[in-house]
Design a protein around this motif. Sequence first.
Motif, PDB file in Angstrom:
ATOM      1  N   VAL A 146       0.822  -1.202   0.000  1.00 20.35           N
ATOM      2  CA  VAL A 146       0.000   0.000   0.000  1.00 20.35           C
ATOM      3  C   VAL A 146       0.860   1.258   0.000  1.00 20.35           C
ATOM      4  O   VAL A 146       0.593   2.218  -0.732  1.00 20.35           O
ATOM      5  CB  VAL A 146      -0.967   0.006   1.206  1.00 20.35           C
ATOM      6  N   VAL A 165       0.148   3.854  -3.445  1.00 17.37           N
ATOM      7  CA  VAL A 165      -0.622   5.087  -3.285  1.00 17.37           C
ATOM      8  C   VAL A 165       0.087   6.294  -3.885  1.00 17.37           C
ATOM      9  O   VAL A 165      -0.539   7.333  -4.129  1.00 17.37           O
ATOM     10  CB  VAL A 165      -0.942   5.373  -1.799  1.00 17.37           C
ATOM     11  N   TYR A 185      -2.588  10.868  -9.269  1.00 18.27           N
ATOM     12  CA  TYR A 185      -2.406   9.562  -8.648  1.00 18.27           C
ATOM     13  C   TYR A 185      -3.369   8.576  -9.290  1.00 18.27           C
ATOM     14  O   TYR A 185      -4.534   8.900  -9.561  1.00 18.27           O
ATOM     15  CB  TYR A 185      -2.672   9.640  -7.142  1.00 18.27           C
ATOM     16  N   ARG A 211      -2.146  11.105   1.463  1.00 18.27           N
ATOM     17  CA  ARG A 211      -1.535   9.909   0.872  1.00 18.27           C
ATOM     18  C   ARG A 211      -0.778   9.084   1.919  1.00 18.27           C
ATOM     19  O   ARG A 211      -0.389   7.948   1.639  1.00 18.27           O
ATOM     20  CB  ARG A 211      -0.560  10.288  -0.244  1.00 18.27           C
ATOM     21  N   ILE A 261      -6.040   4.248   3.303  1.00 21.33           N
ATOM     22  CA  ILE A 261      -6.431   4.709   1.979  1.00 21.33           C
ATOM     23  C   ILE A 261      -6.980   3.567   1.117  1.00 21.33           C
ATOM     24  O   ILE A 261      -7.903   3.767   0.333  1.00 21.33           O
ATOM     25  CB  ILE A 261      -5.242   5.404   1.272  1.00 21.33           C
ATOM     26  N   ALA A 262      -6.435   2.370   1.291  1.00 23.13           N
ATOM     27  CA  ALA A 262      -6.927   1.223   0.526  1.00 23.13           C
ATOM     28  C   ALA A 262      -8.038   0.491   1.280  1.00 23.13           C
ATOM     29  O   ALA A 262      -9.087   0.190   0.702  1.00 23.13           O
ATOM     30  CB  ALA A 262      -5.784   0.263   0.211  1.00 23.13           C
TER      31      ALA A 262
END
Length: 334
Positions: free
Chosen positions: A188, A192, A241, A250, A255-256
């Motif tokens: 990750v 990102v 991105y 970020r 974020i994922a």
Amino acid sequence: MIDTDTSGRLTGRMSWALRLEVAVSNRLLAYSPKPERVPPAQWRRIAPVVRSLGFLAVAAGPYGPDVIMTPLARLVAWTEAQGLPLEPSVILDRSAVERFILVGCRDMGANSRRTCSSKLRRASEALLLDQLGQHPPTRLKAAATPVTPYPQAEVAHWLIWAQSLPTATQRRNACLLFCLGIGCGLAVEDLVYVQGRDIHAGPTGRALVKVHGRRSRTVVCRYAYEELLLAEAADIPADAYVFRPDWQDRTSKHIASDWLAKHPRIIGHCDGAVLQTQRLRTTWIVDLLNAGIPLKVILKASGLATLHSLSRYLVFLHDVPETEASDLLRGAAA
């Protein structure tokens, strides 16, 4: 009368402690492992060593004989098979215990291996502290074993899921996350920061991904996912991105996972209801190892620094048939 009563009570306590010590000693002396774990002939050779370690470990550590003797017996049997001296400082050395868990316990399930590892490590630490005054090393926050790779059937289901989400934006995020994870092995923290300019077609149509950050490198995408990766990245602006371009922070660890939690899953077709980026990367690493790709190539592509970083994935590698192994070891004729 008080002194007599107190003396009587102390005597009772001493008798109880003595009875407990005798009971523990009897269990240690009576212990023998199952023949399928340690062959009887080998047990006759190593039994004195195992029992001696058992006495020391029970006296110094948190476990009783019923808990620690079986792991100790397996450890000593494995140590003897490696041709190492059967001495406590060698047998319970931290590196020796770690190698035994990694190599000597491959016949165990994941949960049994973790339990055996925990028992032996705690016994090792307690014994080394009690006998040699050595304090255990500072524990780093890390999983005992990596997450398991995805079976091929689940890989196919997750690919269908990524390409079947309702909107084009959702499909693009899912496909890029999937391809960068299982096709390029990006964690990750790597994926990102990938921008449109970082994904491009190289020689013979292969997909190349430039990774920024502390593990900067260029990765070649696996053949099975390069076409989808290039197609999804084709219309992304160079300075945008590729995954969740509207997400401002970020550096967020979520974020994922935050994005994945918002979408329905193919429940019933996969082990878990949530796609995991860690499992995608593990699947990529294990596939490369099983393919026999040189270790230096894998280290460079994965951003890992040492061969030790790859050792934890050995439990997931395919067994090689004896005939094939013999041919590989023999090599080609000159």
